[in-house]
Design an enzyme around this catalytic site. Sequence first.
Site, PDB file in Angstrom:
ATOM      1  CG  HIS A   1      -1.886  -0.679  -4.299  1.00  0.00           C
ATOM      2  ND1 HIS A   1      -2.176   0.599  -3.903  1.00  0.00           N
ATOM      3  CD2 HIS A   1      -2.289  -1.471  -3.280  1.00  0.00           C
ATOM      4  CE1 HIS A   1      -2.725   0.575  -2.705  1.00  0.00           C
ATOM      5  NE2 HIS A   1      -2.813  -0.675  -2.306  1.00  0.00           N
TER       6      HIS A   1
ATOM      7  CB  SER B   1      -0.845   0.069   1.269  1.00  0.00           C
ATOM      8  OG  SER B   1      -1.572  -1.084   1.440  1.00  0.00           O
TER       9      SER B   1
ATOM     10  CD  GLU C   1      -2.441   3.563  -6.659  1.00  0.00           C
ATOM     11  OE1 GLU C   1      -2.661   4.775  -6.572  1.00  0.00           O
ATOM     12  OE2 GLU C   1      -2.016   2.892  -5.696  1.00  0.00           O
TER      13      GLU C   1
ATOM     14  CG  ASN D   1      -3.520   3.664   0.144  1.00  0.00           C
ATOM     15  OD1 ASN D   1      -4.741   3.709   0.204  1.00  0.00           O
ATOM     16  ND2 ASN D   1      -2.857   2.523   0.167  1.00  0.00           N
TER      17      ASN D   1
HETATM   18  N1  CAA Z   1     -16.037  -8.954  -1.661  1.00  0.00           N
HETATM   19  C1  CAA Z   1     -16.542  -9.295  -2.859  1.00  0.00           C
HETATM   20  N2  CAA Z   1     -17.612  -8.683  -3.411  1.00  0.00           N
HETATM   21  C2  CAA Z   1     -18.179  -7.698  -2.717  1.00  0.00           C
HETATM   22  C3  CAA Z   1     -17.706  -7.292  -1.454  1.00  0.00           C
HETATM   23  C4  CAA Z   1     -16.588  -7.967  -0.918  1.00  0.00           C
HETATM   24  N3  CAA Z   1     -16.050  -7.647   0.257  1.00  0.00           N
HETATM   25  N4  CAA Z   1     -18.491  -6.271  -1.007  1.00  0.00           N
HETATM   26  C5  CAA Z   1     -19.421  -6.072  -1.956  1.00  0.00           C
HETATM   27  N5  CAA Z   1     -19.208  -6.915  -2.986  1.00  0.00           N
HETATM   28  C6  CAA Z   1     -20.001  -7.001  -4.220  1.00  0.00           C
HETATM   29  C7  CAA Z   1     -21.421  -7.384  -3.940  1.00  0.00           C
HETATM   30  O1  CAA Z   1     -21.575  -8.789  -3.936  1.00  0.00           O
HETATM   31  C8  CAA Z   1     -22.173  -6.740  -5.089  1.00  0.00           C
HETATM   32  O2  CAA Z   1     -22.018  -7.550  -6.248  1.00  0.00           O
HETATM   33  P1  CAA Z   1     -23.179  -7.610  -7.368  1.00  0.00           P
HETATM   34  O3  CAA Z   1     -23.182  -6.274  -8.034  1.00  0.00           O
HETATM   35  O4  CAA Z   1     -22.705  -8.723  -8.242  1.00  0.00           O
HETATM   36  O5  CAA Z   1     -24.462  -7.910  -6.661  1.00  0.00           O
HETATM   37  C9  CAA Z   1     -21.373  -5.451  -5.352  1.00  0.00           C
HETATM   38  O6  CAA Z   1     -20.071  -5.691  -4.786  1.00  0.00           O
HETATM   39  C10 CAA Z   1     -22.005  -4.255  -4.686  1.00  0.00           C
HETATM   40  O7  CAA Z   1     -22.145  -4.571  -3.305  1.00  0.00           O
HETATM   41  P2  CAA Z   1     -23.338  -4.095  -2.382  1.00  0.00           P
HETATM   42  O8  CAA Z   1     -24.557  -3.841  -3.212  1.00  0.00           O
HETATM   43  O9  CAA Z   1     -23.451  -5.023  -1.222  1.00  0.00           O
HETATM   44  O10 CAA Z   1     -22.833  -2.780  -1.703  1.00  0.00           O
HETATM   45  P3  CAA Z   1     -22.354  -1.423  -2.322  1.00  0.00           P
HETATM   46  O11 CAA Z   1     -23.010  -1.106  -3.607  1.00  0.00           O
HETATM   47  O12 CAA Z   1     -22.458  -0.492  -1.196  1.00  0.00           O
HETATM   48  O13 CAA Z   1     -20.789  -1.675  -2.628  1.00  0.00           O
HETATM   49  C11 CAA Z   1     -18.557  -1.522  -1.958  1.00  0.00           C
HETATM   50  C12 CAA Z   1     -19.899  -2.131  -1.660  1.00  0.00           C
HETATM   51  C13 CAA Z   1     -18.084  -1.958  -3.351  1.00  0.00           C
HETATM   52  C14 CAA Z   1     -17.574  -2.019  -0.913  1.00  0.00           C
HETATM   53  C15 CAA Z   1     -18.707   0.049  -1.939  1.00  0.00           C
HETATM   54  O14 CAA Z   1     -19.255   0.444  -0.718  1.00  0.00           O
HETATM   55  C16 CAA Z   1     -17.412   0.774  -2.154  1.00  0.00           C
HETATM   56  O15 CAA Z   1     -16.987   0.984  -3.277  1.00  0.00           O
HETATM   57  N6  CAA Z   1     -16.768   1.209  -1.039  1.00  0.00           N
HETATM   58  C17 CAA Z   1     -15.493   1.908  -1.094  1.00  0.00           C
HETATM   59  C18 CAA Z   1     -14.385   0.912  -1.186  1.00  0.00           C
HETATM   60  C19 CAA Z   1     -13.052   1.564  -1.267  1.00  0.00           C
HETATM   61  O16 CAA Z   1     -12.874   2.757  -1.198  1.00  0.00           O
HETATM   62  N7  CAA Z   1     -12.024   0.712  -1.405  1.00  0.00           N
HETATM   63  C20 CAA Z   1     -10.647   1.150  -1.435  1.00  0.00           C
HETATM   64  C21 CAA Z   1     -10.072   1.020  -0.062  1.00  0.00           C
HETATM   65  S1  CAA Z   1      -8.422   1.576  -0.017  1.00  0.00           S
HETATM   66  C22 CAA Z   1      -7.531   0.235  -0.419  1.00  0.00           C
HETATM   67  O17 CAA Z   1      -7.971  -0.861  -0.551  1.00  0.00           O
HETATM   68  C23 CAA Z   1      -6.088   0.505  -0.620  1.00  0.00           C
HETATM   69  C24 CAA Z   1      -5.194   0.158   0.452  1.00  0.00           C
HETATM   70  O18 CAA Z   1      -4.064  -0.176   0.152  1.00  0.00           O
HETATM   71  C25 CAA Z   1      -5.520   0.340   1.864  1.00  0.00           C
END
Ligand code: CAA
Length: 284
Positions: free
Chosen positions: A140, A119, A152, A190
């Site tokens: 990433h 990250s 990334e 990040n």
């Molecule tokens: N694993 C796999 N699939 C998942 C999941 C998970 N943990 N969470 C949700 N999904 C899938 C669902 O099954 C659903 O799939 P379908 O479209 O096939 O039905 C789809 O994603 C949408 O899910 P939901 O309807 O339940 O919920 P949502 O629309 O609110 O989406 C989310 C959930 C995708 C997590 C959304 O809230 C989101 O984009 N959140 C922000 C995530 C983010 O910012 N991530 C980056 C973090 S930083 C990082 O990772 C970098 C690092 O190095 C720290």
Amino acid sequence: MSIGKIAVLGSGTMGSGIAQVAALSGYEVLLIDVDQKFIDRALANIGKALQKSVEKGKLTTEDKEQILGRMKGSISYEDCKDVDLVIEAILENMDLKKQVYQKLDENCPSHAILASNTSSLSITEMAAATKRADKVVGMHFFNPAAVMKLVEIIPGLDTSDETVSAIEEVAKKMNKVPVYAKESPGFIVNRILVPMINEAVIALGEGIGTVEEIDTAMKLGAGMPMGPLALADMVGIDIVLAVAEVFHKEFADSKYRPALLLRQMVRAGHLGVKTGRGFYKYQK
Ligand code: CAA
């Protein structure tokens, strides 16, 4: 070069998500961890995630079986002798990463690319632990890896153009959108996201809003799909703190100082979804 077999090192949240995406995209996948029980747990979770896709009509049962059939587990680096690419997703600890890169260098074929899902840590420093710095690169992914479209790509100082093109091709085959970032702590996402989450924790500590108020405000007022505190819980509060600490140390700038509350939560073992308690409570 053509990539057919990928080893994913580390079967935690990111490693298992990356392994799932790789197998879904047609790659042979070797999931490596230090203990068979971690691998078994990851493969069981991947099986459940694929079953959900079957229930939603996105995959057939046959697709699911074929995807699972492309995945194997191992606790030995020696099994890396026929891989074309390793995607490393272990703990964010540079000393540990250097030891691991040395072992990978000894056990992987000479053509294999070593990609890190770090990250925030230096790709160049990991590459220097190997005799193939031209084949070490940052790749990433974002959590949840099965859903988030971005990868990334971060070349280190000595990464070759050939390595970078091969990784771009793999990212595209995984149906991801690659974006290049210069090697700098936190790369692009990040660098911007973690200080924002840190500020949300500082705001919480100052009593500017409750957990729910801060998250609702950022969802409805800034269009975030989930609030910064819920996001910290999902990413892991220990990971957020580790990235914030790298920024504070590397930039030597007080604007990156991690929130005290982040440290307290890590010290208390409240790491978010994975421990059942973070800013919110979860059923384990
Ligand atoms: N694993 C796999 N699939 C998942 C999941 C998970 N943990 N969470 C949700 N999904 C899938 C669902 O099954 C659903 O799939 P379908 O479209 O096939 O039905 C789809 O994603 C949408 O899910 P939901 O309807 O339940 O919920 P949502 O629309 O609110 O989406 C989310 C959930 C995708 C997590 C959304 O809230 C989101 O984009 N959140 C922000 C995530 C983010 O910012 N991530 C980056 C973090 S930083 C990082 O990772 C970098 C690092 O190095 C720290």
